[in-house]
Design a protein around this motif. Sequence first.
Motif, short mmCIF file in Angstrom:
data_model
loop_
_atom_site.label_atom_id
_atom_site.label_comp_id
_atom_site.label_asym_id
_atom_site.label_seq_id
_atom_site.Cartn_x
_atom_site.Cartn_y
_atom_site.Cartn_z
N ALA B 15 -2.91 9.04 4.80
CA ALA B 15 -3.42 8.38 4.21
C ALA B 15 -3.82 6.89 5.49
O ALA B 15 -3.04 7.05 6.34
N LYS B 16 -5.18 6.45 5.53
CA LYS B 16 -4.95 5.71 5.75
C LYS B 16 -4.44 4.32 5.29
O LYS B 16 -4.91 4.39 3.82
N ILE B 17 -3.21 3.29 6.14
CA ILE B 17 -3.27 2.49 5.43
C ILE B 17 -4.11 1.00 5.26
O ILE B 17 -4.00 1.04 7.00
N ALA B 18 -4.66 0.88 4.75
CA ALA B 18 -5.56 -0.84 4.77
C ALA B 18 -5.42 -1.23 3.87
O ALA B 18 -4.50 -0.68 2.53
N PHE B 19 -5.70 -2.80 4.14
CA PHE B 19 -5.25 -3.60 2.60
C PHE B 19 -6.82 -4.19 2.52
O PHE B 19 -7.74 -4.96 3.23
N THR B 20 -7.21 -4.84 1.01
CA THR B 20 -7.77 -5.41 0.75
C THR B 20 -7.88 -7.31 0.75
O THR B 20 -6.57 -7.12 0.00
N ASP B 21 -8.67 -7.70 0.09
CA ASP B 21 -8.39 -9.32 -1.22
C ASP B 21 -7.55 -9.94 0.18
O ASP B 21 -6.58 -10.43 -0.66
#
Lengths: 324, 246
Positions: B15-21
Amino acid sequence: MSVLVYIDHAGGKLKKAALEATTYASKVAQKTGGEVTAIALGSIDEGALAALGAYGATKVLKAGESHFDNFDAGAYTKAIAKAVEQTAAQVVIFTHNSSGKSLAPRVSARLKAGMVAGAIDVPNTDGGFSVRKSVFSGKAFADYQIHTDVKVISLNPNSIPVEKGDGSAAVASFDSGVSAADFRIKVLERSTSTDSIPLPEAELVVSAGRGLKGPENWGMIDELAAELNAATACSRPVSDVGWRPHHEHVGQTGITVRPNLYIAIGISGAIQHLAGVNNSKVIVVINKDSEAPFFKAADYGIVGDAFDVVPKLIDAVKAFKAQA
Amino acid sequence: MKVLVCISQTPDTTAKIAFTDGNTQFNKDGVTYIMNPTDEWYALVRAIEVKEQAGGSVTVVNVGTADNDPIIRKALAIGADDAVRIDCDPKDAYEVAAQIAEYAKAEGFDIVFTGKETIDYNGFTVGGMLAELMDLPYISMATHMSLEGNTATIDREIEGGQEKAQVDTPFLISANKGLAEQRIPNMRGIMMSKRKPLKVVAAADIAALSTISSYELPPQRSSVTLVDPENPAELIRLLHEEAKVI
């Protein structure tokens, strides 16, 4: 804050990880205003424990009864929890290794103390108590805020350098209140390869994979590791077929390492392998396939056949050492 | 033997690890979820083998929302008899362990299995916490287990070697590679899994002891510096002078 650090030892000798944990405890105590007490269970020389003073411990509690020579996380937890109470410790430090991974969560649950497993840096205490660790198998970092008065931290090996000063710690015998009846696990035997550096603690690692073609070709890997004073590791396929022992397997289902230098020889660099190594500070890849995905994660690379390159590399290391 | 297996849902390995907020939330967009590998391949399969050897039952427990039902059905398809999902969205390992303990402590399980760690938060923590909350002996990172009557002999991994230990039921074990061989669910298992009971229970009132305040992606490695294979001395020079690691 008063800090308690659990001292992991093997056969009465302090592990490097225990010195790192004491150094870390001392940094936490300096930052929050407090003293460091260490606790050691089982047979270990008092002189070795007093030496923890040079790493920042003021006092060492020792419960030396022989039943502690049998590792049982449940019984150990009772002893450590009592020491936390007795020293009014607000931060409890473990090493994130096989003992610490068993003990720290038990102590955390017993004390209802929030825990961070595998810390890689000293806590940030500006407006709270936050500890950084690696998550998603090395693909990101997370800052954990601990909300409880007592905090439990297990420190990832090789995350902070050992700092040695002067001084000696007072060793006091500790009445843990734990008796032989508290032990429900009986250790039958322990076997470790004592002649080599434990992989999770190693600063330099030489690792090899299927590109080596067979277990008989590991001589040059061992030699390169010995010249560099490095530990040896391997990829999953190599441990699966039994060329190397499982405890050398680095990757998602093996162990995670974060050495200063990881040299990967004949390993293509599958994502499951990278999960175990991508927090290494510097990665060197030696592979005859210039398209091997590992080169994308590497700092330095040599495109070439391991059987040509490694002997030359051993000579280069010898020459470097002779000159230094 | 009455056996419990704790299973967790994790993002797929690739999985591609990315973040929001503002880097405070994991970005779930487009992420495929799987059963945590050590839970599925080693803990669950070894639990099923216990039932095959000694009779009894295998229950799986998961702490999570209805999003987790597909991995729970998969565990039933591989061979668990029934499943319990404790309905909440836990914030830390303590919350997971405490929820399972609330459910499990009155059930009289002989052996409780967990995987050694999840591949998302990499804590190695739920097993030890649960053992303490249930007052069970705990053997972590087990690579082999044999069972005779109520006594198990277990190998576990330690630094640079292994330890062999004995323990009587009831106990808790966390599974490492070697404990069992992965099993792929067959068509019959998949069909049967739809009829096996999956009980959803309300969560107990338990608060997390820690929370994640922010995430950060590691700095990108600059592209690889290639060294001439005929001149490894140059590599040694770079490691000494530039990288300063030897």
